[in-house]
Design a protein around this motif. Structure first.
Motif, short mmCIF file in Angstrom:
data_model
loop_
_atom_site.label_atom_id
_atom_site.label_comp_id
_atom_site.label_asym_id
_atom_site.label_seq_id
_atom_site.Cartn_x
_atom_site.Cartn_y
_atom_site.Cartn_z
N UNK A 119 15.97 41.51 84.59
CA UNK A 119 16.75 40.27 84.50
C UNK A 119 17.61 40.04 85.75
N UNK A 120 17.22 40.64 86.87
CA UNK A 120 18.05 40.58 88.07
C UNK A 120 18.28 39.15 88.56
N UNK A 121 17.25 38.29 88.49
CA UNK A 121 17.44 36.93 89.02
C UNK A 121 18.36 36.09 88.13
N UNK A 122 18.38 36.36 86.83
CA UNK A 122 19.34 35.67 85.96
C UNK A 122 20.75 36.19 86.23
N UNK A 123 20.86 37.51 86.40
CA UNK A 123 22.16 38.13 86.63
C UNK A 123 22.73 37.70 87.98
N UNK A 227 21.27 41.09 76.89
CA UNK A 227 20.45 42.20 77.38
C UNK A 227 21.34 43.36 77.82
N UNK A 228 22.41 43.06 78.55
CA UNK A 228 23.33 44.11 78.98
C UNK A 228 23.94 44.83 77.78
N UNK A 229 24.35 44.05 76.79
CA UNK A 229 24.94 44.63 75.58
C UNK A 229 23.94 45.55 74.88
N UNK A 230 22.71 45.10 74.79
CA UNK A 230 21.64 45.88 74.15
C UNK A 230 21.42 47.20 74.88
N UNK A 231 21.38 47.15 76.20
CA UNK A 231 21.08 48.33 77.01
C UNK A 231 22.26 49.30 77.01
N UNK A 317 15.49 26.21 85.70
CA UNK A 317 15.46 27.24 84.66
C UNK A 317 14.08 27.18 84.01
N UNK A 318 13.26 28.21 84.25
CA UNK A 318 11.87 28.20 83.78
C UNK A 318 11.80 28.82 82.39
N UNK A 319 11.63 27.99 81.39
CA UNK A 319 11.64 28.45 80.00
C UNK A 319 10.46 29.38 79.72
N UNK A 320 9.28 29.05 80.26
CA UNK A 320 8.10 29.88 80.03
C UNK A 320 8.29 31.28 80.62
N UNK A 321 8.90 31.33 81.80
CA UNK A 321 9.16 32.63 82.43
C UNK A 321 10.08 33.47 81.56
N UNK A 322 11.10 32.83 80.99
CA UNK A 322 12.04 33.56 80.13
C UNK A 322 11.37 34.05 78.85
N UNK A 323 10.44 33.28 78.32
CA UNK A 323 9.69 33.71 77.15
C UNK A 323 8.88 34.97 77.48
N UNK A 324 8.29 34.99 78.67
CA UNK A 324 7.49 36.15 79.09
C UNK A 324 8.37 37.34 79.45
#
Length: 347
Positions: A119-123, A227-231, A317-324
């Motif tokens: 998730x580096x590019x979102x972060x 994701x950070x919380x989960x990890x 914001x690419x929704x399909x990319x986030x789904x993958x």
């Protein structure tokens, strides 16, 4: 002193896999899925345990074992000394527990770092589009978004150190949970404004673009914080990540729905503008009306603004990319643990 096969078997039973000395020291350069642990202490401990000091040791870890004993205390193993491990007495068990605990303690921070890197590019998203927004009504929200984004970036960059310290992990999780609540509030507020601006008879492209940018930036931060919380909490088991996926997909589906609606509206507006330009051009050729010429220029500018929204604002914001990406995150938990190499620090 080299350990007997029964001691090696005990260690394998504890960690759920054998630690082996590779027959060949040859390693290919491009091995992106390997989890590499660089630790002199751990390598020396393994060398002492096996009575051999190769360039590296190799193993794998079942995810369920890692999660079961992730606290480093191996409490459930200690409790089972009278049960399944009752036949192992004295220093054999102590040595194996110590080595397994050291191994787990080294693997968890590295695994966390690799999972977060997905998730580096979102972060690390930039604020270029946010910096273009100057509407006084949303300035406080923009400032809050930037502040939260900085916190998320700092947390991700320090993930290994955070993972090594239970008190720091707890403090970070508390802060993350509050930031996540703030992001969820900003998302819902921006999303509501976006829906209102889409449904309004006075469709203002700039206002729609502003609300869309705010919505997607809030969603990016929200996903990253989840994701950070989960990890950091270590809740990366199958049930936990299934719940994570469900939460993320619910927000993505909402955004996907309104994005499709926006594209339809903008396409219809462009068609209407294009028809008016054609009609105006026909009139202008016969009348040489400067007002008509000005109107044509204004329509063309409107058309360009809509193109900008369609191809920049609605696509950043690419929704399909986030789904993958969430599926990649789920799969990578196992992939990164399939091959672990432990080596010494090069001088």
């Amino acid at each position: 002193m080299q350990k007997e096969p029964k001691e090696r078997s005990l260690l394998a039973e504890i960690i759920g896999s054998e630690i082996v000395i590779p027959r060949s020291n040859f390693r290919r350069e491009a091995q992106p899925d390997i989890l590499k642990i660089v630790s002199n202490d751990l390598h020396d401990e393994l060398a002492n345990f096996f009575g051999s000091s190769p360039p590296f040791f190799q193993t794998s870890l079942p995810l369920d074992h890692l999660l079961k004993y992730k606290d480093g205390r191996f409490s459930s193993i200690e409790k089972s000394i009278k049960g399944g491990f009752g036949r192992h007495q004295g220093f054999d068990l102590i040595d194996s527990l110590s080595l397994a605990g050291n191994l787990m303690a080294r693997v968890v921070p590295q695994l966390n770092r690799r999972l977060i890197s997905i998730y580096s590019d979102l972060i690390n998203q930039n604020n270029d589009l946010l910096n273009q927004l100057h509407h006084s009504r949303i300035l406080p929200e923009i400032s809050k978004l930037k502040s939260i984004q900085e916190f998320i970036h700092e947390t991700a960059s320090e993930i290994e150190e955070i993972s090594k310290s239970p008190p720091l992990s707890i403090a970070t999780l508390t802060n993350l949970q509050q930031r996540r609540i703030d992001l969820k509030e900003i998302f819902h507020t921006s999303f509501s404004r976006l829906k209102c601006s889409v449904d309004s008879i006075y469709f203002a492209e700039s206002e729609v673009a502003n609300n869309y940018i705010m919505t997607t930036h809030a969603l990016s931060g929200y996903v990253a914080s989840l994701v950070l919380e989960c990890v950091i909490s270590g809740n990366v088991g199958d049930e936990s990540v299934a719940n994570l996926k469900k939460k993320i997909e619910a927000f993505l589906n909402d955004l996907n729905s309104i994005t499709r609606t926006l594209f339809d509206i903008l396409n219809k507006k462009q068609n209407a503008i294009q028809n008016e330009i054609i009609s105006s051009n026909t009139l202008y050729r016969w009348s040489f009306d400067h007002l008509t010429n000005s109107r044509i220029n204004a329509l063309q500018n409107d058309n360009q603004s809509i193109e900008q929204i369609k191809h920049t604002t609605l696509r950043h914001f690419d929704i399909e990319v986030e789904m993958q990406r969430i599926d990649e995150f789920i799969t990578s938990r196992h992939i990164f643990l399939k091959r672990i190499e432990i080596e010494r620090q090069e001088n």
